[in-house]
Design a protein around this motif. Structure first.
Motif, PDB file in Angstrom:
ATOM      1  N   LEU A  11       0.693  -1.187  -0.050  1.00 13.62           N
ATOM      2  CA  LEU A  11       0.073   0.047   0.131  1.00 13.62           C
ATOM      3  C   LEU A  11       0.743   1.197  -0.080  1.00 13.62           C
ATOM      4  O   LEU A  11       0.693   2.139  -0.901  1.00 13.62           O
ATOM      5  N   VAL A  12       1.827   1.373   0.790  1.00 12.30           N
ATOM      6  CA  VAL A  12       2.660   2.270   0.997  1.00 12.30           C
ATOM      7  C   VAL A  12       3.538   2.522  -0.350  1.00 12.30           C
ATOM      8  O   VAL A  12       3.718   3.713  -1.009  1.00 12.30           O
ATOM      9  N   ALA A  13       4.232   1.463  -1.077  1.00 15.84           N
ATOM     10  CA  ALA A  13       4.628   1.577  -2.179  1.00 15.84           C
ATOM     11  C   ALA A  13       3.721   2.367  -3.370  1.00 15.84           C
ATOM     12  O   ALA A  13       4.024   3.060  -4.106  1.00 15.84           O
ATOM     13  N   VAL A  14       2.390   1.699  -3.451  1.00 18.27           N
ATOM     14  CA  VAL A  14       1.573   2.173  -4.226  1.00 18.27           C
ATOM     15  C   VAL A  14       1.173   3.620  -4.179  1.00 18.27           C
ATOM     16  O   VAL A  14       1.142   4.385  -5.191  1.00 18.27           O
ATOM     17  N   ILE A  15       1.135   3.957  -2.704  1.00 19.78           N
ATOM     18  CA  ILE A  15       0.855   5.393  -2.635  1.00 19.78           C
ATOM     19  C   ILE A  15       1.992   6.519  -3.149  1.00 19.78           C
ATOM     20  O   ILE A  15       1.708   7.510  -3.666  1.00 19.78           O
ATOM     21  N   VAL A  16       3.310   5.950  -2.821  1.00 23.71           N
ATOM     22  CA  VAL A  16       4.430   7.008  -3.119  1.00 23.71           C
ATOM     23  C   VAL A  16       4.520   6.718  -4.588  1.00 23.71           C
ATOM     24  O   VAL A  16       4.838   7.927  -4.897  1.00 23.71           O
TER      25      VAL A  16
ATOM     26  N   LYS B 144       1.810  12.412   6.244  1.00 24.32           N
ATOM     27  CA  LYS B 144       1.001  12.047   7.540  1.00 24.32           C
ATOM     28  C   LYS B 144       0.014  11.051   6.805  1.00 24.32           C
ATOM     29  O   LYS B 144      -0.119   9.925   7.898  1.00 24.32           O
ATOM     30  N   PHE B 145      -0.326  10.931   5.523  1.00 20.37           N
ATOM     31  CA  PHE B 145      -1.157   9.896   4.975  1.00 20.37           C
ATOM     32  C   PHE B 145      -0.449   8.497   5.264  1.00 20.37           C
ATOM     33  O   PHE B 145      -1.089   7.236   5.471  1.00 20.37           O
TER      34      PHE B 145
ATOM     35  N   ALA C  52       0.680   3.153   7.437  1.00 17.44           N
ATOM     36  CA  ALA C  52       1.764   2.145   7.968  1.00 17.44           C
ATOM     37  C   ALA C  52       1.188   1.816   9.416  1.00 17.44           C
ATOM     38  O   ALA C  52       1.918   0.900  10.136  1.00 17.44           O
ATOM     39  N   GLY C  53       0.397   2.545  10.071  1.00 17.25           N
ATOM     40  CA  GLY C  53      -0.109   2.220  11.278  1.00 17.25           C
ATOM     41  C   GLY C  53       0.596   2.621  12.483  1.00 17.25           C
ATOM     42  O   GLY C  53       0.642   2.193  13.528  1.00 17.25           O
TER      43      GLY C  53
END
Length: 246
Positions: A6-11, A49-50, A55-56
């Motif tokens: 999820l973090v990789a896709v967001i970045v 922040k998102f 990342a929890g």
């Protein structure tokens, strides 16, 4: 692995989708550089922040009142995680540039945003170029822009977070030559977000403490000559103090 993906896709998604925003910001900067710089700052802070939320990461912040809101400072922090940048940059009250390794300048789109945000790229292998970067940072501070640097020079991979690497003294010339206060930042448990169990990103609790400002001119001569050691001791004692809070 889901959080990592999820973090990789967001970045990656942000960098690609922000191409039109980069163009708009560039146009705004032609007419009002300050408006562009503030809007870029707030936009990236929102994205950081998102990502931390995805990342929890639960964040306990201590001593934020120690950060001046109306004058530039030199932030100095310990460094154990890529997420240290997100944790600290998302809370900067005024324009702030980070000193990053030279290799990051080659990353498309990311380097564009970093340049918009006054980040500087340090060549750790070239002493002459490194000095130029420090001199540029001094001028940034004199123009009203805070600078953040992790003076260990690289991510500390020691198992015990109280085993800090030596702080490079050259970094502190930014404060001694500009007269700005030093804000030591002590971070606990940040490697638990990602690095401690790579490639997984796991929810965890981190502590970020902003220590009281250090004014170089108020220190005795010996401490002025060893600013790295002096600041490292402040951060180390704060990390030890906050270990029980994690």
């Amino acid at each position: 692995m889901i959080r990592f993906l999820l973090v990789a896709v967001i970045v990656i998604g942000f960098l690609i989708l922000s191409i039109p925003v980069l163009i708009v910001e560039w146009i705004i900067g032609k007419f009002s550089p300050m408006t562009k710089e503030i809007s870029s700052l707030r936009l990236i802070q929102g994205a950081f922040k998102f990502i931390l939320w995805v990342a929890g990461t639960k964040i306990t912040v201590i001593g934020e009142e120690n950060v001046p809101k109306d004058t530039p400072v030199l932030y100095i922090g310990n460094h154990r995680s890529y997420f240290d940048i997100l944790l600290t940059y998302s809370r900067c009250p005024i324009r702030t540039g980070y000193v990053a390794k030279k290799e990051m300048e080659k990353i498309p789109l990311l380097s564009n945003w970093m340049k918009y945000l006054h980040c500087l790229f340090l060549d750790r292998k070239d002493i002459k170029q490194g000095l130029k970067t420090i001199l540029t940072a001094i001028e940034k501070v004199k123009s009203g822009i805070s600078i953040c640097i992790f003076p260990e020079g690289t991510r500390n991979k020691a198992e015990d977070e109280t085993e800090l690497l030596p702080f490079h003294e050259g970094s502190f010339k930014i404060a001694s030559k500009s007269g700005c206060p030093i804000i030591p930042i002590a971070m606990n448990n940040t490697a638990e977000i990602f690095e401690a169990h790579f490639p997984k990103i796991k929810p965890c609790h981190v502590i970020v403490e902003y220590c009281k400002p250090v004014y170089v001119k108020d220190l005795d001569k010996n401490d002025q000559r060893h600013l790295g050691e002096y600041t490292q001791n402040i951060i180390l004692e704060t990390i030890k103090k906050n270990k029980e809070l994690v």
